[in-house]
Scaffold this active site. Structure first.
Site, PDB file in Angstrom:
ATOM      1  N   PRO A 206       0.837  -1.205   0.000  1.00  0.00           N
ATOM      2  CA  PRO A 206       0.000   0.000   0.000  1.00  0.00           C
ATOM      3  C   PRO A 206       0.873   1.257   0.000  1.00  0.00           C
ATOM      4  CG  PRO A 206      -0.674  -1.545   1.728  1.00  0.00           C
ATOM      5  CD  PRO A 206       0.645  -2.014   1.217  1.00  0.00           C
TER       6      PRO A 206
ATOM      7  N   ALA B 232      -4.073   3.329   1.731  1.00  0.00           N
ATOM      8  CA  ALA B 232      -4.997   3.341   2.858  1.00  0.00           C
ATOM      9  C   ALA B 232      -6.300   4.017   2.440  1.00  0.00           C
ATOM     10  CB  ALA B 232      -4.383   4.088   4.035  1.00  0.00           C
TER      11      ALA B 232
ATOM     12  N   GLN C  21      -6.763  -1.685   1.557  1.00  0.00           N
ATOM     13  CA  GLN C  21      -6.333  -1.474   2.935  1.00  0.00           C
ATOM     14  C   GLN C  21      -7.323  -0.534   3.618  1.00  0.00           C
ATOM     15  OE1 GLN C  21      -2.931   1.131   4.134  1.00  0.00           O
ATOM     16  NE2 GLN C  21      -2.007  -0.787   4.826  1.00  0.00           N
TER      17      GLN C  21
ATOM     18  N   TYR D 147      -1.171   4.705  13.072  1.00  0.00           N
ATOM     19  CA  TYR D 147      -2.555   5.094  12.855  1.00  0.00           C
ATOM     20  C   TYR D 147      -3.423   4.508  13.968  1.00  0.00           C
ATOM     21  CZ  TYR D 147      -0.444   6.759   8.613  1.00  0.00           C
ATOM     22  OH  TYR D 147       0.373   7.415   7.742  1.00  0.00           O
TER      23      TYR D 147
ATOM     24  N   ARG E  64      -2.137  -5.627   9.104  1.00  0.00           N
ATOM     25  CA  ARG E  64      -0.805  -5.019   9.036  1.00  0.00           C
ATOM     26  C   ARG E  64      -0.456  -4.426  10.395  1.00  0.00           C
ATOM     27  NH1 ARG E  64       1.973  -0.848   4.598  1.00  0.00           N
ATOM     28  NH2 ARG E  64       3.829  -2.156   4.407  1.00  0.00           N
TER      29      ARG E  64
ATOM     30  N   LEU F 104      12.550  -1.626   1.922  1.00  0.00           N
ATOM     31  CA  LEU F 104      13.716  -1.359   1.072  1.00  0.00           C
ATOM     32  C   LEU F 104      14.171  -2.603   0.316  1.00  0.00           C
ATOM     33  CD1 LEU F 104      15.748   1.060   3.366  1.00  0.00           C
ATOM     34  CD2 LEU F 104      14.122   1.625   1.544  1.00  0.00           C
TER      35      LEU F 104
ATOM     36  N   ARG G 239       8.468   1.240  -3.277  1.00  0.00           N
ATOM     37  CA  ARG G 239       9.116   2.224  -4.144  1.00  0.00           C
ATOM     38  C   ARG G 239       9.594   1.632  -5.466  1.00  0.00           C
ATOM     39  NH1 ARG G 239      10.128   3.528   1.092  1.00  0.00           N
ATOM     40  NH2 ARG G 239       9.883   5.718   1.706  1.00  0.00           N
TER      41      ARG G 239
END
Length: 360
Positions: A27, A61, A103, A184, A232, A301, A324
């Site tokens: 996400p 999200a 999500q 969150y 998650r 990463l 990414r």
């Protein structure tokens, strides 16, 4: 040079869903919605990963209520118009023989903030901001402190997650993920640094995880039994006195109805000291995977096919989430298959551009 037999391109069954391979799109917030609506950007952005044959695509999200958005420009799924908007995206992905999950999120005390294009900090009401809520009236760094939720407010948010799950089914999603990571709302409840409550929603791990258990139960009740429900989590808060991987494992042992755990970390405290680097979250996913019965996924990463394959080979994870690198290269899964010797069918329109064995 002999070819490998990559695990990355083995199918995996999660709940009642079989996913053709284990390289999934994580996400990623896009800050490109008006009043929560997914639009043309989402269709093209997420559709590109379907063309590139990602194993499963996760949306950004999607807030379960207007005040659950991180920023005023975030996507949502709190009304029927949103359902129709997401249906366009889902239909395109399915038309490419792809799979897509949504999500579900509530940002809690990290809501009503500026999107990256407009700076940082809390958005005032005069600019379209709103009053935020949290487990306790404790601010995240410089943000405006939230209003502490009462029991009625907690029950309303649990119900909103359930309603959003029902809309996700109507929109045709293949999977729903509950966002309890990155500081969150649900992650705020899980942490002793942001949850100072003394009632049944605070205190020990059992109390702090109560709302997560209730949300999972509400979501599970509104989706088909075969539809996977993913959770998650931030397995470590990376601050003294914050959530540790042992706390996370203890909470997961109390939560029923989850088909896969997506392991991330951090986000709940601006003083966090994350040991960032390639694969930095894999020790966390390895510990969680060894302690629970459900499969796990991990991000962090991961930018090369070899890294992704090594994460599976080391038994750190069952699914590799990539963020990414998919933005840089929507066809990353196709290149990974060519590099590792996996088998993926290209869209016929792109056949003339197939990767070949000479890829470095």
């Amino acid at each position: 040079m002999p070819r490998l037999s990559p695990r990355l391109f083995d199918p995996i069954t999660v709940g009642g869903l079989t996913v053709p391979h284990r390289l999934w799109v994580a996400p990623m917030c896009q800050y490109s919605s008006v009043d929560g609506m997914p639009g043309e950007w989402h269709l093209v952005h997420l559709g590109s990963f379907a063309i590139g044959r990602a194993g499963l695509i996760m949306t950004e999200a999607a807030a379960v209520s207007p005040i659950g958005r991180i920023t005023p420009d975030d996507a949502g799924i709190w009304n029927d118009d949103h359902t129709a908007g997401w249906r366009r995206v889902v239909d395109f992905v399915h038309g490419m023989d792809g799979l897509i999950g949504i999500q579900l999120s509530h940002a809690g005390r990290k809501a009503s903030t500026y999107p990256p294009t407009r700076g940082r900090g809390s958005v005032p009401a005069s600019e379209g901001g709103w009053t935020t809520v949290g487990p306790s009236a404790v601010a995240w760094g410089p943000f405006t402190p939230p209003v502490e939720l009462d029991r009625e407010g907690i029950a309303r948010i649990v119900a909103e997650f359930g309603d959003a799950a029902a809309r996700s089914v109507e929109a045709g999603f293949d999977l729903v993920e509950i966002h309890a990571a990155h500081g969150y709302l649900l992650g705020q409840f899980l942490s002793p640094t942001s949850n100072l409550r003394t009632d049944e929603y605070g205190g020990d791990v059992a109390g702090r995880s109560r709302i997560v258990r209730e949300v999972v139960e509400a979501v599970r009740a509104r989706v088909p039994s075969e539809m996977p429900v993913v959770l998650r989590v931030s397995a470590s808060e990376w601050v003294p006195g914050g959530v540790t991987v042992d706390d996370t494992i203890a909470a997961l042992h109390l939560i029923d109805g989850v088909d896969l755990v997506s392991v991330s970390s951090g986000g709940n405290n601006p003083d966090q000291a994350i040991p960032s680097g390639p694969g930095y979250q894999q020790p966390l996913s390895r510990a969680v995977r060894a302690a629970i019965d459900a499969p796990v996924g991990v991000a962090g990463l991961i930018t090369t096919p070899e890294q992704a394959e090594a994460a599976l080979g080391a038994e750190d994870t069952d699914v590799v989430y990539v963020a990414r690198q998919f933005l840089r290269e929507p066809t990353f899964a196709l290149r990974a298959a060519a590099a590792l010797g996996g088998e993926l069918a290209w869209p016929w329109q792109y056949n003339r551009a197939k990767y070949v064995e000479s890829i470095p």
